[in-house]
Design an enzyme around this catalytic site. Structure first.
Site, short mmCIF file in Angstrom:
data_model
loop_
_atom_site.label_atom_id
_atom_site.label_comp_id
_atom_site.label_asym_id
_atom_site.label_seq_id
_atom_site.Cartn_x
_atom_site.Cartn_y
_atom_site.Cartn_z
N LYS A 1 -3.02 0.56 -4.05
CA LYS A 1 -3.03 -0.59 -3.15
C LYS A 1 -2.99 -1.84 -4.02
CE LYS A 1 -6.49 -2.67 -0.27
NZ LYS A 1 -7.79 -2.45 0.34
N GLN B 1 0.85 -1.17 0.00
CA GLN B 1 0.00 0.00 0.00
C GLN B 1 0.89 1.22 0.00
OE1 GLN B 1 -3.58 0.23 2.23
NE2 GLN B 1 -3.78 2.26 1.32
N ASP C 1 8.76 5.90 -14.71
CA ASP C 1 9.01 5.69 -13.29
C ASP C 1 9.90 4.45 -13.09
OD1 ASP C 1 8.88 6.01 -10.53
OD2 ASP C 1 6.90 5.10 -10.34
MG LIG Z 1 5.81 1.01 -8.26
#
Ligand SMILES: [Mg+2]
Ligand SMILES: Nc1ncnc2c1ncn2[C@@H]1O[C@H](COP(=O)(O)OP(=O)(O)O)[C@@H](O)[C@H]1O
Length: 237
Positions: free
Chosen positions: A27, A22, A145
């Site tokens: 989540k 989380q 990312d």
């Molecule tokens: Mg991640």
């Protein structure tokens, strides 16, 4: 009953298992669905944001995530299969990838191997990552990312790097600058998370070059500029 249980389409038999993660944004819950191990990723709403903005951002991230996974797959990069999307509830059910994150795997290696052996293994693993990222970039996909937590090694096999978490991905006409930033973000994440990182970083660039020599030249140049900007910023504070 867990709240998320009610959000998945009724009629499909599935069982929720343990909550895996989380974070601030999402989540992740492991589950069993149609007999397959899978996970549900639900995007969370942030209390300080207006509900309409929350929902808009969550839907956008979900869309980018699914599009990114589709594109990666098209480019031959390992990524979990998508089983179910609920755009209203902003959740996705996807294949469970059994194995450690690259982050966990690297830590284990550093604890169990001698330095020389470790460096050698990291260089090989870096090449695998670089080759995969080079292919993503050549295909016009920026992950957005890249960290060692967003890569899972299927069955702990360093050759089987599976890329996840494409919620910040972008695609289309992507520039060398954007590719450079993608690599820079990963480099920073590696240096800040892992103690000995030189071999991994070297392998990363070698693999990236192997994917596409011409792309490598353009991106390496940008990457050096970005690093320089970063250092100047750090010095000024
Ligand atoms: Mg991640
Ligand atoms: N398909 C998957 N199979 C197994 N574990 C996963 C999968 N997707 C995510 N995870 C685990 O959950 C963590 C968080 O998932 P992620 O998609 O990266 O969410 P966030 O956007 O919050 O970072 C990952 O770092 C990984 O440990």
């Amino acid at each position: 009953m867990d709240e998320s249980e009610a959000t998945v389409e009724p009629g499909f038999a599935y069982q929720l298992q343990e909550m895996i993660y989380q974070g601030a944004e999402a989540k992740v819950t492991k589950c069993q669905w149609l007999g397959k191990p899978c996970m549900i990723k639900e995007r969370l709403s942030k209390g300080y944001r207006h509900p309409t903005l929350n929902s808009r951002l969550n839907k956008l991230r979900l869309k980018q995530e699914i599009r990114g996974m589709y594109k990666a797959r098209e480019l031959g990069i390992e990524t979990p299969a998508v089983y179910f999307i609920d755009t209203d509830r902003e959740l996705v059910v996807m294949e469970w990838i059994d194995g450690p994150t690259a982050k966990a795997w690297i830590s284990t290696q550093s604890e169990t191997l001698g330095e020389e052996e470790y460096d050698e293994k990291m260089r090989i693993f870096g090449r695998v990552l670089g080759l995969n990222i080079g292919r993503l970039h050549r295909g016009g996909l920026i992950h957005g990312d890249l960290t060692t937590s967003n890569i899972i090694l299927k069955a702990g096999n360093a050759e089987k790097a599976t890329f996840i978490d494409f919620g910040l991905s972008s695609q289309g006409k992507v520039t060398a600058e954007e590719k450079g930033v993608d690599l820079y973000v990963l480099g920073r994440a590696i240096v800040s998370t892992h103690k000995r990182s030189q071999a991994l970083l070297r392998g990363l660039m070698e693999g990236y070059q192997e994917a596409d020599g011409k792309q490598f030249e353009a991106v390496e140049k940008k990457l050096n500029e970005i690093k320089l900007r970063g250092r100047k910023r750090d010095m000024i504070g």
